[in-house]
Enzyme design. Structure first.
Site, PDB file in Angstrom:
ATOM      1  N   GLY A   9     -48.043  -1.855   1.498  1.00 10.11           N
ATOM      2  CA  GLY A   9     -48.633  -3.184   1.554  1.00 10.11           C
ATOM      3  C   GLY A   9     -49.150  -3.507   2.934  1.00 10.11           C
ATOM      4  O   GLY A   9     -49.678  -4.590   3.178  1.00 10.11           O
ATOM      5  N   VAL A  11     -51.444  -2.260   6.586  1.00  8.00           N
ATOM      6  CA  VAL A  11     -52.780  -1.742   6.868  1.00  8.00           C
ATOM      7  C   VAL A  11     -52.780  -0.225   6.988  1.00  8.00           C
ATOM      8  O   VAL A  11     -53.721   0.448   6.540  1.00  8.00           O
ATOM      9  CB  VAL A  11     -53.363  -2.408   8.140  1.00  8.00           C
ATOM     10  CG1 VAL A  11     -52.506  -2.120   9.360  1.00  8.00           C
ATOM     11  CG2 VAL A  11     -54.799  -1.972   8.378  1.00  8.00           C
ATOM     12  N   ASP A  12     -51.744   0.353   7.574  1.00  8.99           N
ATOM     13  CA  ASP A  12     -51.731   1.794   7.810  1.00  8.99           C
ATOM     14  C   ASP A  12     -51.744   2.583   6.505  1.00  8.99           C
ATOM     15  O   ASP A  12     -52.526   3.523   6.337  1.00  8.99           O
ATOM     16  CB  ASP A  12     -50.504   2.183   8.638  1.00  8.99           C
ATOM     17  CG  ASP A  12     -50.553   1.630  10.052  1.00  8.99           C
ATOM     18  OD1 ASP A  12     -51.665   1.516  10.591  1.00  8.99           O
ATOM     19  OD2 ASP A  12     -49.488   1.313  10.609  1.00  8.99           O
ATOM     20  N   SER A  13     -50.859   2.220   5.572  1.00 10.19           N
ATOM     21  CA  SER A  13     -50.787   2.976   4.317  1.00 10.19           C
ATOM     22  C   SER A  13     -52.033   2.772   3.472  1.00 10.19           C
ATOM     23  O   SER A  13     -52.443   3.669   2.726  1.00 10.19           O
ATOM     24  CB  SER A  13     -49.533   2.598   3.530  1.00 10.19           C
ATOM     25  OG  SER A  13     -49.521   1.223   3.201  1.00 10.19           O
ATOM     26  N   CYS A 101     -34.335   5.739   5.588  1.00 10.78           N
ATOM     27  CA  CYS A 101     -35.225   5.470   4.461  1.00 10.78           C
ATOM     28  C   CYS A 101     -36.275   6.563   4.334  1.00 10.78           C
ATOM     29  O   CYS A 101     -36.596   7.023   3.233  1.00 10.78           O
ATOM     30  CB  CYS A 101     -35.885   4.102   4.636  1.00 10.78           C
ATOM     31  SG  CYS A 101     -36.932   3.592   3.250  1.00 10.78           S
ATOM     32  N   CYS A 199     -35.550  -4.586   6.936  1.00 13.10           N
ATOM     33  CA  CYS A 199     -36.131  -5.275   5.790  1.00 13.10           C
ATOM     34  C   CYS A 199     -35.096  -5.905   4.878  1.00 13.10           C
ATOM     35  O   CYS A 199     -35.368  -6.916   4.226  1.00 13.10           O
ATOM     36  CB  CYS A 199     -37.027  -4.324   5.001  1.00 13.10           C
ATOM     37  SG  CYS A 199     -36.133  -3.013   4.116  1.00 13.10           S
TER      38      CYS A 199
END
Length: 368
Positions: A9, A11-13, A101, A199
Site C-alpha cells: 500500500g 509507494v515503493d511496492s 516479518c 505496525c
C-alpha cells in the site's frame, strides 16, 4: 516469468510492481492482511498492513492493470512476529519485528505459497539488489542508494529464497526518483509517507503494550557491582542503551548519567552503569544463516564489516564460526548492542549472512 508482487500500500511496492510488469513479466499483486482486527494495527498514511493500505494497493494495481488479491496471513503473523516479539522481550532481548516479518512472512510463508501456486518469484519494494556470481550463485547486495538501502533487514534470506526474490528498486538512485515515477504513473500513493515504528502497536506505546501481555512486577535497578540504586515496574520496559525513564531519583556517586547495560528477566533486575560500559568488544549468536553461498572456511577468521541496526554504519570486523556460534569481533568497540538485535555481516556491498545476537562481551570489565 510469473511474478507475485507483494503490495503493502506504499509507494515503493507500487512502483516495484509496475516495473515488474513493464519488464514483461506476468504479474499478480497481493496484499497481506496481517490482522483480523484492523484497530490492532497502526493507522494513518504508513504503507503497511491496514485497511486503508489495502485500498491504496488495490488502486495502484488497477492502474498497473494487474490482478489483485488480499491474502489472510494474520495467524502466521501473530505466531511468528507478534508472539516472537513478546517472547524476546520477556527473555530480556530486544527484537527487530520488521526483520522477523521479512524472514518468516514475506520470504517464507508468502514465497512458499507463491511457489506452490506456480509463481517463479516474489517482487517487493525493498531497496536491495540480487546479483549472480561467475559460478551462477545468487548474492544479496546493497542498493545503489545507500541512504535507502534495506539489505540489513533482508540479511535473513537464504540462498533458496534469493533464487526467487526480485527487487526492482535496487538500482534506483534515490527515493525522490521513485516518488516522481509514481506521480507520473498517476499513483495516489506518490507522496504517501514512509512506514515507521511497529505496525501492531496501535498507539506506539511499546512499554504499555508489553505490560498488558507480559505483566508488570516491581524489581530492582542495580549497578554492575550489585548496589541497588532504584526500582522499576517491569524489566520488559527497558532495553540496552536506554537512558531516559530510569527514575533512579538521585545522581550516581560520580555525577554521571546511567544507562541500561543489561536486562535480567529471570530475577526481574535492570543493570545500569556509565556510558563507556556499553562498549562491546565482541558479540555472538547461535541462530545464524548465510545469504547465499557460505564462506569456504567459516571456522577460520575472515575480515568483514558488521552492521547492528538498520540505519547504522557498517564497521570493520573479523568473524568466525566457533562452537556453533557466529562470533564477530569489531575492530573498535560498538556501543549499545543488545541481545536480540541482528548483526548482519557484509563483504563490501554483499550481504554474507547474519545472526541474532545471543551474548556480548563488554570492552569495559565490571568492577570487582
Amino acid at each position: 516469468m510469473r511474478v507475485l508482487a507483494a503490495m503493502s500500500g506504499g509507494v515503493d511496492s507500487a512502483v516495484a510492481a509496475a516495473r515488474a510488469k513493464d519488464a514483461g513479466h506476468d504479474v499478480v499483486g497481493v496484499h497481506l492482511a496481517l490482522s483480523r482486527m484492523p484497530g490492532t494495527l497502526r493507522t494513518g498514511a504508513r504503507g503497511c498492513c491496514t485497511i486503508e493500505d489495502s485500498m491504496d494497493a488495490q488502486r495502484a494495481a488497477n492502474l498497473i492493470g494487474i490482478p489483485y488479491y488480499v491474502w489472510d496471513f494474520s495467524e502466521r503473523f501473530k505466531a511468528d512476529v507478534v508472539d516472537d516479539f513478546v517472547a524476546e522481550y520477556s527473555a530480556g532481548r530486544t527484537p527487530n519485528p520488521c526483520l522477523r516479518c521479512n524472514e518468516r512472512i514475506k520470504f517464507a510463508a508468502l514465497l512458499e505459497k507463491a511457489l506452490a501456486l506456480g509463481f517463479d518469484a516474489v517482487a517487493t519494494g525493498h531497496y536491495a539488489t540480487v546479483l549472480t556470481d561467475a559460478d551462477g550463485n545468487r548474492e544479496l547486495h546493497r542498493a545503489a542508494a545507500w541512504a535507502k538501502d534495506q539489505s540489513y533487514v533482508l540479511g535473513v534470506l537464504t540462498a533458496e529464497q534469493l533464487a526467487h526474490s526480485m527487487f526492482p528498486l535496487g538500482t534506483t538512485p534515490s527515493k525522490a526518483e521513485v516518488r516522481a515515477e509514481a506521480a507520473a504513473r498517476g499513483f495516489s500513493v506518490a507522496s504517501k509517507p514512509d512506514s515507521h515504528d511497529i505496525c501492531f502497536i496501535p498507539d506506539g506505546d511499546t512499554r504499555g503494550w508489553l505490560a498488558e501481555r507480559v505483566g508488570a512486577e516491581q524489581g530492582e535497578i542495580v549497578e554492575r557491582d550489585g548496589t541497588v540504586v532504584g526500582t522499576h515496574q517491569g524489566a520488559h520496559a527497558f532495553t540496552v542503551g536506554q537512558r531516559r525513564g530510569l527514575s533512579i531519583g538521585h545522581p550516581a556517586p560520580d555525577g554521571r548519567p546511567r544507562f541500561v547495560l543489561e536486562v535480567r528477566p529471570k530475577d526481574n533486575t535492570v543493570v545500569v552503569g556509565p556510558k563507556e560500559a556499553l562498549d562491546i568488544a565482541q558479540l555472538a549468536g547461535s541462530r545464524f544463516s548465510w545469504a547465499g553461498r557460505a564462506p569456504e572456511h567459516p571456522e577460520s577468521e575472515w575480515a568483514c564489516e558488521v552492521q547492528i541496526r538498520a540505519h547504522a554504519d557498517p564497521v570493520p570486523a573479523t568473524a568466525v564460526v566457533r562452537d556453533g556460534e557466529l562470533v564477530i569481533t569489531p575492530d573498535a568497540p560498538l556501543g549499545g548492542v543488545a541481545p536480540g538485535q541482528s548483526a548482519v555481516v557484509y563483504l563490501g556491498t554483499r550481504v554474507l549472512g547474519q545472526c541474532t545476537i545471543d551474548r556480548t562481551v563488554s570492552a569495559v570489565p565490571a568492577p570487582a
